[in-house]
Enzyme design. Structure first.
Site, PDB file in Angstrom:
ATOM      1  NE  ARG A   1       7.805 -34.529  52.845  1.00 38.27           N
ATOM      2  CZ  ARG A   1       8.393 -33.340  52.879  1.00 38.27           C
ATOM      3  NH1 ARG A   1       7.900 -32.332  52.176  1.00 38.27           N
ATOM      4  NH2 ARG A   1       9.451 -33.129  53.628  1.00 38.27           N
TER       5      ARG A   1
ATOM      6  CG  MET B   1      11.858 -19.878  27.220  1.00 35.54           C
ATOM      7  SD  MET B   1      12.590 -20.969  25.998  1.00 35.54           S
ATOM      8  CE  MET B   1      11.194 -21.956  25.508  1.00 35.54           C
TER       9      MET B   1
ATOM     10  CE1 TYR C   1       5.589 -15.901  20.572  1.00 33.07           C
ATOM     11  CE2 TYR C   1       6.382 -16.145  22.831  1.00 33.07           C
ATOM     12  CZ  TYR C   1       6.623 -16.129  21.461  1.00 33.07           C
ATOM     13  OH  TYR C   1       7.895 -16.336  20.998  1.00 33.07           O
TER      14      TYR C   1
ATOM     15  CE  LYS D   1      14.161 -28.380  51.396  1.00 31.07           C
ATOM     16  NZ  LYS D   1      13.326 -29.233  52.283  1.00 31.07           N
TER      17      LYS D   1
HETATM   18  C1  LIG Z   1      13.065 -28.483  53.523  1.00 26.69           C
HETATM   19  C2  LIG Z   1      13.105 -29.112  54.872  1.00 26.69           C
HETATM   20  C3  LIG Z   1      13.399 -28.353  56.018  1.00 26.69           C
HETATM   21  C4  LIG Z   1      13.542 -26.846  55.993  1.00 26.69           C
HETATM   22  O1  LIG Z   1      12.271 -26.220  56.119  1.00 26.69           O
HETATM   23  P1  LIG Z   1      12.144 -24.627  56.246  1.00 26.69           P
HETATM   24  O2  LIG Z   1      10.673 -24.414  56.411  1.00 26.69           O
HETATM   25  O3  LIG Z   1      12.646 -24.061  54.968  1.00 26.69           O
HETATM   26  O4  LIG Z   1      12.948 -24.210  57.417  1.00 26.69           O
HETATM   27  C5  LIG Z   1      13.560 -29.032  57.219  1.00 26.69           C
HETATM   28  N1  LIG Z   1      13.397 -30.368  57.295  1.00 26.69           N
HETATM   29  C6  LIG Z   1      13.065 -31.125  56.219  1.00 26.69           C
HETATM   30  C7  LIG Z   1      12.879 -32.588  56.381  1.00 26.69           C
HETATM   31  C8  LIG Z   1      12.889 -30.514  54.977  1.00 26.69           C
HETATM   32  O5  LIG Z   1      12.556 -31.262  53.906  1.00 26.69           O
END
Ligand SMILES: *Cc1c(COP(=O)(O)O)cnc(C)c1O
Length: 368
Positions: free
Chosen positions: A136, A313, A264, A38
């Protein structure tokens, strides 16, 4: 690598392979490996990383959002892709692009079943996410009868796996909460198994869970940060290799006199005559303002140069008063020796945040 001539993020695929093999060595032979790619593979290059991991026979990928999975399919990735946080607006795309949704509430389950019916699917693979304490995303234990009733009325989807997510798997001194989550997950899957006439596979661990809780590997682990070179613990970091190096160059050197200001809002006022270097990287590239005013540093000719004044920036200015350097010299923001976690800690951040902040404006260079 040749010296940088502009701001670049180098991605070392050999380091990625090393990390993958190290993490795999912690698993028993039949535990599957899901690579979390991701957020552009934690700020690196999701397509390159995923395509390379496919050559190493990774079992699964995960992304957070649907369009991240679409980008991988567009790049030719054929391995199953779990979408961790799909939103109903993208359900058609999920099915059109053969992505596998995580369903985490009754609302999503019903909407996805309806969508799968429209698309005339049968046994479309989905994954059910349960909440075991992170609070969550996820179904609750009490939702199981309702889930099973909805599933019994349709042939359109099939539950491929059950999973949950740990809240503090990097914590080994006080494992109580993690052990509680493992226990809750175990109770949940046993209950689901009683309701279904087939057994979806199970997964719970992220990287730290994989490293610290071998008893919780179940059928698959989901690793992100470990692949990119960090194990959230010095004991593991020493076995892993950061895959990303952020480099830039010195655009210009200035000699400012005692009492003069820099940047700045005139946030820096020179206490003494100071030599500064201006670098072509700023908050639009991922060096957030929290790194300014001496919280962050870069490395030039192996010496630390602190960021002076506010981050702009497109630029930062660093203190090179005591560093032998010239315009055009290479600057390291982070690499294998000057690691991203050290820099992040200095500004009250973590490796995950700084890595994923490196913006798409920064050119990626793949090193094979
Ligand atoms: C991002 C994520 C992971 C990966 O976690 P790491 O600590 O980077 O290994 C695994 N499971 C879920 C549900 C996540 O959102």
């Amino acid at each position: 690598m040749v010296n940088a001539q502009e701001t670049v993020l180098e991605i070392d695929l050999n380091a990625l392979k090393h990390n993958f093999e190290y993490l795999k060595s912690k698993l028993s032979g039949n535990t599957k490996f899901l690579a979390v790619v991701k957020a552009f593979a934690y700020g690196s290059d999701a397509e390159e990383v995923a395509k390379y991991l496919e050559t190493l026979d990774v079992d699964y990928f995960a992304v957070a959002y649907t369009y991240e999975g679409v980008a991988l399919r567009d790049a030719g990735v054929t391995t199953p892709i779990l979408v961790l946080h799909p939103l109903p607006v993208s359900f058609d795309t999920i099915i059109e692009r053969c992505l596998e949704p995580s369903l985490y509430s009754k609302r999503l389950l019903d909407l996805f079943i309806a969508c799968a019916e429209t698309h005339k699917q049968s046994n479309y693979p989905v994954h059910l996410k349960f909440n075991t304490g992170l609070n969550r995303l996820g179904f609750a234990d009490q939702d199981i009868p309702e889930i099973s009733e909805a599933l019994s009325k349709t042939e359109t989807i099939k539950v491929k796996s059950l999973f949950s997510h740990l809240a503090e798997s990097e914590e080994v001194e006080h494992p109580d909460f993690t052990l509680k989550q493992i226990e809750r997950f175990t109770a949940i899957y046993k209950k689901v198994y009683r309701y279904l006439d087939y057994k979806p596979f199970l997964h719970l661990c992220n990287t730290s869970g994989l490293l610290n809780y071998p008893e919780a590997h179940f059928d698959m682990v989901r690793s992100g940060i470990g692949l990119y070179g960090f194990g959230n613990d010095p004991r593991f970091n020493k076995h892993l290799k950061p895959i990303a190096s952020l480099k830039t160059i010195i655009s210009q050197i200035h000699h400012i006199k005692q009492g003069e200001s820099l940047g700045y809002n005139r946030a820096y006022i020179a206490a003494k005559d100071t030599k500064t270097a201006t670098l072509p990287i700023g908050h639009a590239d991922g060096i957030n303002r929290q790194y300014g005013n001496g919280h962050g540093f870069v490395t030039i000719n192996n010496q630390k140069a602190y960021i002076l004044g506010n981050v702009c920036m497109d630029m930062i200015m660093v203190d090179v008063t005591n560093i032998d350097c010239k315009e055009g010299d290479q600057v390291v923001i982070f690499d294998t020796n000057h690691t991203v976690d050290t820099l992040a800690e200095n500004a009250n951040s973590i490796s995950y945040e700084l890595l994923t902040a490196v913006s798409q404006r920064v050119k990626r260079v793949i090193c094979r």
